[in-house]
Structure formats: C-alpha cells, structure tokens
Design a protein around this motif. Structure first.
Motif, PDB file in Angstrom:
ATOM      1  N   LEU A 197     -12.953  33.361  -4.476  1.00 55.86           N
ATOM      2  CA  LEU A 197     -13.386  34.705  -4.867  1.00 55.86           C
ATOM      3  C   LEU A 197     -12.439  35.693  -4.183  1.00 55.86           C
ATOM      4  O   LEU A 197     -12.259  35.652  -2.965  1.00 55.86           O
ATOM      5  N   THR A 198     -11.850  36.578  -4.975  1.00 55.98           N
ATOM      6  CA  THR A 198     -10.908  37.553  -4.441  1.00 55.98           C
ATOM      7  C   THR A 198     -11.576  38.919  -4.317  1.00 55.98           C
ATOM      8  O   THR A 198     -12.164  39.425  -5.282  1.00 55.98           O
ATOM      9  N   LEU A 199     -11.493  39.499  -3.124  1.00 57.06           N
ATOM     10  CA  LEU A 199     -12.071  40.811  -2.831  1.00 57.06           C
ATOM     11  C   LEU A 199     -10.929  41.802  -2.619  1.00 57.06           C
ATOM     12  O   LEU A 199      -9.909  41.481  -2.004  1.00 57.06           O
ATOM     13  N   GLU A 200     -11.108  43.041  -3.105  1.00 54.54           N
ATOM     14  CA  GLU A 200     -10.086  44.066  -2.943  1.00 54.54           C
ATOM     15  C   GLU A 200     -10.731  45.370  -2.508  1.00 54.54           C
ATOM     16  O   GLU A 200     -11.779  45.760  -3.020  1.00 54.54           O
ATOM     17  N   LYS A 201     -10.089  46.032  -1.541  1.00 55.81           N
ATOM     18  CA  LYS A 201     -10.578  47.326  -1.070  1.00 55.81           C
ATOM     19  C   LYS A 201      -9.455  48.058  -0.344  1.00 55.81           C
ATOM     20  O   LYS A 201      -8.821  47.500   0.553  1.00 55.81           O
ATOM     21  N   ASP A 202      -9.228  49.309  -0.748  1.00 50.34           N
ATOM     22  CA  ASP A 202      -8.242  50.173  -0.083  1.00 50.34           C
ATOM     23  C   ASP A 202      -6.892  49.486   0.074  1.00 50.34           C
ATOM     24  O   ASP A 202      -6.244  49.573   1.120  1.00 50.34           O
ATOM     25  N   GLY A 203      -6.467  48.791  -0.956  1.00 51.73           N
ATOM     26  CA  GLY A 203      -5.165  48.144  -0.933  1.00 51.73           C
ATOM     27  C   GLY A 203      -5.121  46.819  -0.202  1.00 51.73           C
ATOM     28  O   GLY A 203      -4.074  46.175  -0.140  1.00 51.73           O
ATOM     29  N   VAL A 204      -6.259  46.407   0.359  1.00 50.34           N
ATOM     30  CA  VAL A 204      -6.332  45.114   1.041  1.00 50.34           C
ATOM     31  C   VAL A 204      -6.899  44.084   0.070  1.00 50.34           C
ATOM     32  O   VAL A 204      -7.942  44.301  -0.552  1.00 50.34           O
ATOM     33  N   ARG A 205      -6.222  42.975  -0.040  1.00 52.20           N
ATOM     34  CA  ARG A 205      -6.625  41.911  -0.965  1.00 52.20           C
ATOM     35  C   ARG A 205      -6.938  40.648  -0.147  1.00 52.20           C
ATOM     36  O   ARG A 205      -6.093  40.177   0.626  1.00 52.20           O
ATOM     37  N   VAL A 206      -8.155  40.126  -0.332  1.00 50.26           N
ATOM     38  CA  VAL A 206      -8.608  38.964   0.440  1.00 50.26           C
ATOM     39  C   VAL A 206      -9.135  37.898  -0.510  1.00 50.26           C
ATOM     40  O   VAL A 206     -10.024  38.169  -1.333  1.00 50.26           O
ATOM     41  N   ALA A 207      -8.604  36.697  -0.412  1.00 51.12           N
ATOM     42  CA  ALA A 207      -9.084  35.559  -1.201  1.00 51.12           C
ATOM     43  C   ALA A 207      -9.905  34.662  -0.285  1.00 51.12           C
ATOM     44  O   ALA A 207      -9.390  34.156   0.726  1.00 51.12           O
TER      45      ALA A 207
ATOM     46  N   ALA B 273     -10.136   8.456   2.140  1.00 53.05           N
ATOM     47  CA  ALA B 273     -10.897   7.625   3.080  1.00 53.05           C
ATOM     48  C   ALA B 273     -11.636   8.431   4.138  1.00 53.05           C
ATOM     49  O   ALA B 273     -12.486   7.884   4.841  1.00 53.05           O
ATOM     50  N   SER B 274     -11.334   9.707   4.269  1.00 51.46           N
ATOM     51  CA  SER B 274     -11.943  10.505   5.328  1.00 51.46           C
ATOM     52  C   SER B 274     -12.041  11.958   4.896  1.00 51.46           C
ATOM     53  O   SER B 274     -11.445  12.371   3.895  1.00 51.46           O
ATOM     54  N   THR B 275     -12.787  12.735   5.684  1.00 53.90           N
ATOM     55  CA  THR B 275     -12.873  14.172   5.423  1.00 53.90           C
ATOM     56  C   THR B 275     -11.507  14.824   5.539  1.00 53.90           C
ATOM     57  O   THR B 275     -11.173  15.734   4.782  1.00 53.90           O
ATOM     58  N   GLU B 276     -10.694  14.348   6.487  1.00 60.68           N
ATOM     59  CA  GLU B 276      -9.343  14.886   6.622  1.00 60.68           C
ATOM     60  C   GLU B 276      -8.536  14.673   5.345  1.00 60.68           C
ATOM     61  O   GLU B 276      -7.862  15.596   4.855  1.00 60.68           O
ATOM     62  N   ASP B 277      -8.608  13.465   4.769  1.00 56.77           N
ATOM     63  CA  ASP B 277      -7.903  13.187   3.516  1.00 56.77           C
ATOM     64  C   ASP B 277      -8.368  14.135   2.412  1.00 56.77           C
ATOM     65  O   ASP B 277      -7.564  14.702   1.669  1.00 56.77           O
ATOM     66  N   ALA B 278      -9.698  14.282   2.310  1.00 56.99           N
ATOM     67  CA  ALA B 278     -10.271  15.110   1.245  1.00 56.99           C
ATOM     68  C   ALA B 278      -9.882  16.572   1.414  1.00 56.99           C
ATOM     69  O   ALA B 278      -9.488  17.246   0.449  1.00 56.99           O
ATOM     70  N   LEU B 279      -9.979  17.072   2.649  1.00 60.75           N
ATOM     71  CA  LEU B 279      -9.658  18.472   2.889  1.00 60.75           C
ATOM     72  C   LEU B 279      -8.186  18.751   2.617  1.00 60.75           C
ATOM     73  O   LEU B 279      -7.825  19.773   2.015  1.00 60.75           O
ATOM     74  N   ARG B 280      -7.323  17.834   3.038  1.00 61.59           N
ATOM     75  CA  ARG B 280      -5.888  18.009   2.801  1.00 61.59           C
ATOM     76  C   ARG B 280      -5.603  18.101   1.297  1.00 61.59           C
ATOM     77  O   ARG B 280      -4.830  18.958   0.849  1.00 61.59           O
ATOM     78  N   ALA B 281      -6.259  17.222   0.529  1.00 61.64           N
ATOM     79  CA  ALA B 281      -6.042  17.213  -0.919  1.00 61.64           C
ATOM     80  C   ALA B 281      -6.578  18.496  -1.570  1.00 61.64           C
ATOM     81  O   ALA B 281      -5.958  19.037  -2.499  1.00 61.64           O
ATOM     82  N   MET B 282      -7.712  18.988  -1.101  1.00 61.71           N
ATOM     83  CA  MET B 282      -8.294  20.192  -1.701  1.00 61.71           C
ATOM     84  C   MET B 282      -7.508  21.441  -1.317  1.00 61.71           C
ATOM     85  O   MET B 282      -7.351  22.354  -2.131  1.00 61.71           O
ATOM     86  N   ILE B 283      -7.004  21.501  -0.083  1.00 60.03           N
ATOM     87  CA  ILE B 283      -6.184  22.645   0.321  1.00 60.03           C
ATOM     88  C   ILE B 283      -4.893  22.677  -0.493  1.00 60.03           C
ATOM     89  O   ILE B 283      -4.392  23.756  -0.850  1.00 60.03           O
ATOM     90  N   ALA B 284      -4.357  21.501  -0.823  1.00 65.85           N
ATOM     91  CA  ALA B 284      -3.115  21.428  -1.608  1.00 65.85           C
ATOM     92  C   ALA B 284      -3.293  22.041  -2.994  1.00 65.85           C
ATOM     93  O   ALA B 284      -2.310  22.466  -3.620  1.00 65.85           O
ATOM     94  N   LYS B 285      -4.518  22.105  -3.489  1.00 63.44           N
ATOM     95  CA  LYS B 285      -4.779  22.677  -4.811  1.00 63.44           C
ATOM     96  C   LYS B 285      -4.890  24.204  -4.796  1.00 63.44           C
ATOM     97  O   LYS B 285      -4.903  24.837  -5.846  1.00 63.44           O
ATOM     98  N   ILE B 286      -5.008  24.792  -3.614  1.00 64.45           N
ATOM     99  CA  ILE B 286      -5.226  26.239  -3.515  1.00 64.45           C
ATOM    100  C   ILE B 286      -3.939  27.001  -3.805  1.00 64.45           C
ATOM    101  O   ILE B 286      -2.855  26.641  -3.343  1.00 64.45           O
ATOM    102  N   ASP B 287      -4.076  28.069  -4.571  1.00 68.96           N
ATOM    103  CA  ASP B 287      -2.948  28.954  -4.868  1.00 68.96           C
ATOM    104  C   ASP B 287      -2.896  30.039  -3.787  1.00 68.96           C
ATOM    105  O   ASP B 287      -3.715  30.962  -3.787  1.00 68.96           O
TER     106      ASP B 287
END
Length: 368
Positions: free
Chosen positions: A115-125, A146-160
């Motif tokens: 979810l992207t928030l914007e206010k006074d020129g500040v943009r926060v995702a 195999a682990s939460t670390e594996d899953a989190l790494r894979a999900m962070i890689a999908k973030i723009d």
C-alpha cells in the motif's frame, strides 16, 4: 508523514486465569488518543491481534470499536495476521473495509501486499507480510523453501523497490538477535529466525511477535505488546513506536500507562500485609520459614488482583497461579479445540480443520 507502529495486542488473552479485557480496552483507548494527538496518518499493526484463532466475542467487538474509532478520525490502519490469529477470519470483508481506510492482510500467498501512502511530497510504500510457516508457502514459492529465511528472501525479491519512495516492511516473525519473554510462543531452534541482513532494502521494519519493545540495528523495531502478559516483563515500560518520515526516517516512542501495572512484592507476610492497598497485578513472594495455610487468602485483602503466589525460604520454593481455575464447561467447545490443537502442534488449526470440528459439534448437538 507520521506513522504509529503497534503489535501483539492479544485481545481476549487471560493471564493466570485473569481476563485482560478491561485492561486491553483501556490501552486501546489510550492508543487512539495518542494517534489523534500525534496527528498520525496511519497505524501499523504487526500481527497477533487476537490471542487465539477463535477469539471470544468481547475481543472481536473490541477490535471493531478500535478500528471504527481510527477510521472516524481519518487515520488509516494497516493490519497483518500473526501466528496467534486466524488469517482466514481476518480476511473476512477485508476488501470492503478498505473503503474505510482499514487495510487487512490475513492469509499470505507468497508475496507482500503493498500500500503506497503519499503526503506533502513524501511517498511511502508499506509492504505487508502476514505470518506464515515455510511449508504453507511452498505452493506459492516452490518446494525448495525450507525455512522462514528462505521464504522471506523469496518474497522480498518480488518487491518493486521504486525510487524516490521510502519502503517499510510490516511483518510478524522472529529476527535473530532479538530478546523474547515468557508470554510469547517461540519456536524451538533457529529454523524460524531470520538474519537482519534481509532487511537492508527497507527504510524501516515494523515487526511483531516479541513482546519486549526493542530496536535491532538502526531501523528494525519490535513495538512490543501494549500490556505486560507475563511477570518476566516487569520493569520494561510499554510504549508505541512513532515513525516520522521526511527526508529521512526518525523513530521515537510514546509511553503507555496500564490501569493495572504488573509488579512483584517480596518479603515476610507481615511486611506484605502492611503495604498500601493496591489493585495492581501482583506476584507475591513470601519469605517466612513458616507460612500459614491461609496466607494467599489473607494477601488478597491488600492485593485483590494477586496473580502469582510463591513461598521462598531456606527449605522450599513453590509457586502457583493464584487465580481460580476457569470453568471449562462454560467455554466454547470450538475455542477449546483451537487452544488444544495449537498447544499440541505449535500452530493454529487451519480453516479446514476448524470447519471439520464445527460440523462434528453440530452433529453431536443434533444427536443430543
């Protein structure tokens, strides 16, 4: 832009068989007042909204009132499921609630909801990631997870990670190096721990799961629970985290004031009985060599909210809950099943199991 970070509300929780509903209602009112007074734009809730997958009706009503009050004040809410929550239940009507500024991520399907928030020129995702076991994420991320670390790494890689945007992660997990307390459910071993290095791409990481407020490095923070849920948390002030975002991200805290602070009293019985009357939640440690059998009852004349009673002297150390045992016959059978399943398996029952038990209970009622 200003955000407020809270976590681990555990609405509906009982401590030593004492219901915490009154305390939770009061602290939620204080959080709403803080949010309005600080002029925050959004409240981030990092999971464990409820204490169990099937919360009591009073807990769901309390959350409803809390969210409605924030929505009425035009304060957006971003909420994720924790390991104590039923992700399926939190997902109910989540699309509809978005219209009121309430953004809920229940079940995690292998990628963050942003979810992207914007206010006074500040943009926060704000990238939202509900709690999920690695095995539950394999259908979305692959069998090699195999682990939460594996899953989190894979999900962070999908973030723009867009440029000219501040990126915040809202998650419910265990970061290695953090300190736990007695009141949270901690997985044995390190398979669920994730290293701080995974959080490098973010400007702030708003975490839930651990009840001690703490900051890891410069930008990873556990808000902690708003109330003390175990005596291991005595002496640790509770607070909310305030994140101010401009050219840079600044983190500060605001104290919370429980209506029944949790504390310990220790000494001879006569000294404890001479103390001022207090409705605080008390752990009493009696140090007499000979303790009368009615000591616990007598102490209640001074400390009516006596939660724990211990005898500690040269011969023995005994401690027990001072509250009355809850009448199991008065409890919701489906709620009891969910508690038992989680205690036995270390994970809340999923929707299919809850539905199966619901059908069995309905058949039982029909037979009776």
């Amino acid at each position: 832009m200003k955000l407020l970070h809270i976590a681990d509300l555990h609405l509906g929780k009982r401590v030593c068989e004492y219901p915490m509903l009154e305390d939770q209602r009061a602290v939620l009112r204080e959080i709403c007042d803080l949010a309005r007074d600080e002029g925050v734009d959004a409240v981030l809730i990092a999971g464990d909204v409820y204490d169990r997958p099937v919360p009591p009706q009073e807990a769901t009503s309390m959350l409803s009132d809390f969210l409605c009050e924030l929505s009425a004040a035009k304060i957006r809410v971003l909420l994720i499921a924790g390991n104590h929550d039923s992700a399926e239940r939190l997902d109910f009507c989540s699309d509809l609630l978005c219209a009121g500024g309430i953004h809920i991520m229940g079940e995690c399907r292998g990628e963050a909801e942003t979810l992207t928030l914007e206010k006074d020129g500040v943009r926060v995702a704000v990238h939202m990631l509900s709690h999920a076991r690695a095995v539950a994420l394999r259908p979305f991320l692959g069998e090699e997870i195999a682990s939460t670390e594996d899953a989190l790494r894979a999900m962070i890689a999908k973030i723009d990670f867009e440029e000219n945007t501040h990126h915040i992660l809202l998650a419910h997990l265990f970061a290695t190096g953090a300190q736990s307390s007695e009141s949270e459910q901690v997985v044995v071993g390190t398979v669920d721990g994730v290293p701080l290095s995974l959080f490098e791409p973010f400007d702030y990481v708003a975490l839930g799961h651990l009840h001690r407020p703490q900051t890891l490095g410069e930008k990873v923070r556990y808000a902690g629970s708003p109330l003390s849920y175990s005596f291991s948390e005595i002496g640790e002030p509770k607070s909310v985290s305030v994140i101010e975002i401009g050219e840079r991200v600044e983190i500060s805290t605001r104290p919370l004031h429980p209506i029944h602070p949790m504390r310990e009293v220790r000494g001879p019985l006569s000294a404890l009985l001479a103390m001022p009357y207090s409705e605080d939640y008390i752990r009493a440690v009696v140090t007499d060599e000979d303790v009368p059998p009615d000591a616990r009852v007598t102490l209640r004349t001074v400390f009516p909210n006596l939660m724990r009673f211990a005898v500690e002297n040269s011969r023995t150390f005994v401690e027990e809950d001072a509250g009355e045992a809850e009448n199991v016959a008065m409890r919701d059978p489906l709620e009891l099943f969910a508690e038992f399943y989680e205690q036995q398996n270390g994970i809340a029952p999923d929707g299919a199991r809850m539905e199966m038990m619901r059908e069995l209970l309905c058949k039982k009622e029909a037979i009776e």
